[in-house]
Design a protein around this motif. Structure first.
Motif: not given
Length: 481
Positions: A452-459
């Protein structure tokens, strides 16, 4: 992503559904989310580039050693367009493009993306490789012109791993012309010398009754962020509208009154859902006027949120740069990054991908608009500033803001968020590989937190020219931290 009161395994996402007046994503247990991720939690498609960045490039961010990211003649500036772009849009932007062409000299480029082309394929076609930027080949600063149907969000994410990338997607050619005029006017004022007025940064965020996400963002993001800015940026005034003060009327004033802030940071719920997209409300910012999930009865009403139509006509937008921590604040993809249920197909959340109307209105305001809007595509999660729901970390946000206050170009200042994405994605990739090849345990809590943190940061993305500034260089008066 956070535990609700009394439930250490209950996870809550930000974001409200305009049709129901409550959460877009029902609370889920950690186990339910982990089950949905098992078998789908692959490394991000740009994992190799991210790994190279963390290994080779941490000290110098996206630009190779020997180039100055604040000097466009050194690092270059380029347009990125897709076939079929209305010639009237390029004509409207020409005053800005002409200035950047003069500033970048022979390091100006106009790159055209072919249909279906990835970032790697685009860079290779122009002679560059997907690692530390060599601006003699492809510029460091890249402005995507057009919407995510022709220039997908994924392309923006991929290019943004090492380049400073922004997007300009406005409804009409005259809005592009207004944006170009706003940028040139701001740069001309900066070039005329410092003014007498003290610059101001403002943090804004509601804190609703019985609402875990805004309780956490108020206590663990806005409050420490305001404290750090006040202690570090000595040349700036720091002001806050939080909790009961964070009403829609207050936000309208912040955006439109002459004594409003130069930089605005907001945190709260954004609006999403199919009806929001159809009504042009995707990413509208929910204010303190919403009574919370328990007391809300029925759909959201226009008195509870700030949408594009609420931006005052006839007066300039006051902030130069707006950073909004809110679901869909920058845009809505067609397919969500986040699985809905175990074994489910990707969740379609909009008929077509779209940038958000509110930042488009702020940037293309006919009487003078903002220069950049930093926001989020898809849902936001509180893992942006809380790790495992217990440890607060606002370093990425404070680093980006302090860079802006000290006059760094927006795209370069936001590199600190890209570095966080790179570090988290590399860690996720390694954990998945260890689990698959070596059989090392990958507990549900770790899987959910990292993925979740990876995709949150990517956004997190920049809307607007990534080469603009919130203030002249060196304007922050930064003190040691």
């Amino acid at each position: 992503m956070d535990a609700g009161p009394g439930r250490a395994d209950l996870l809550v996402a930000d974001g409200l559904d305009v049709a129901t007046g409550t959460y877009l994503t029902p609370p889920r247990t950690l186990g339910e989310i982990a089950d949905a991720l098992r078998g789908t939690a692959a490394p991000p498609p740009d994992a190799r580039r991210l790994r190279r960045r963390t290994r080779d490039d941490e000290r110098h961010l996206g630009v190779a050693v020997g180039f100055d990211p604040q000097d466009l003649a050194s690092v270059g500036w380029g347009l990125v367009t897709a076939p079929g772009l209305d010639p009237a849009v390029l004509a409207a932007l020409e005053p800005l493009v002409a200035r950047r062409r003069a500033q970048a000299g022979d390091r100006f480029r106009h790159l055209e993306v072919l249909p279906g082309e990835s970032a790697d394929e685009l860079l290779l076609r122009y002679g560059a490789l997907p690692h530390v930027v060599d601006p003699r080949l492809v510029p460091y600063y890249l402005l995507l012109v057009g919407g995510p149907s022709g220039l997908p969000f994924a392309l923006q994410y991929q290019l943004g791993v090492v380049h400073a990338v922004g997007r300009l997607d406005l409804p009409r050619a005259d809005a592009y012309a207004a944006y170009a005029a706003s940028v040139l006017a701001a740069e001309d004022r900066d070039g005329a010398g410092p003014g007498e007025r003290r610059r101001t940064v403002r943090v804004f965020g509601p804190r609703h009754d019985d609402d875990v996400p805004t309780d956490l963002s108020s206590r663990h993001l806005l409050a420490p962020l305001a404290d750090e800015l006040a202690a570090t940026a000595s040349a700036w005034s720091v002001a806050s509208d939080t909790g009961d003060a964070a009403t829609k009327a207050a936000l309208v004033r912040v955006l439109s009154e002459p004594d409003g802030p130069d930089v605005l940071f907001t945190a709260g719920h954004g609006i999403g859902g199919p009806q929001a997209t159809a009504l042009g409300l995707g990413g509208a910012l929910v204010c303190q006027d919403w009574p919370g999930p328990v007391r809300q009865a029925g759909p959201l009403t226009p008195t509870q949120y700030l949408a594009a139509a609420d931006v005052v006509a006839g007066v300039p937008v006051r902030p130069r740069v707006v950073l909004a921590f809110a679901c869909f604040g920058a845009g809505t993809p067609r397919w969500s990054d986040y699985p809905d249920a175990p074994g489910a197909a990707p969740l379609e959340i909009a008929p077509e991908p779209a940038t958000a109307p509110l930042p488009a209105r702020l940037l293309g305001h006919p009487d003078g608009g903002a220069l950049a809007f930093v926001g989020h595509v898809d849902r936001t999660w509180s893992c942006s500033f809380l790790w495992r729901s217990t440890v607060a970390h606002v370093g990425a946000f404070s680093g980006a803001l302090l860079g802006l206050l000290d006059g760094l170009r927006v795209g370069h200042a936001l590199e600190v968020l890209t570095s966080r994405y790179a570090a988290l994605a590399t860690l996720l990739t390694d954990r998945i590989a260890d689990a698959e090849r070596l059989g090392r345990p990958f507990p549900d809590a770790d899987l959910v937190a990292l993925w979740t943190a990876v995709h949150d940061a990517r956004g997190f993305v920049v809307l607007g020219d990534p080469a603009v500034r919130a203030a002249p260089p060196g304007a922050g008066g930064l003190l040691p931290r």
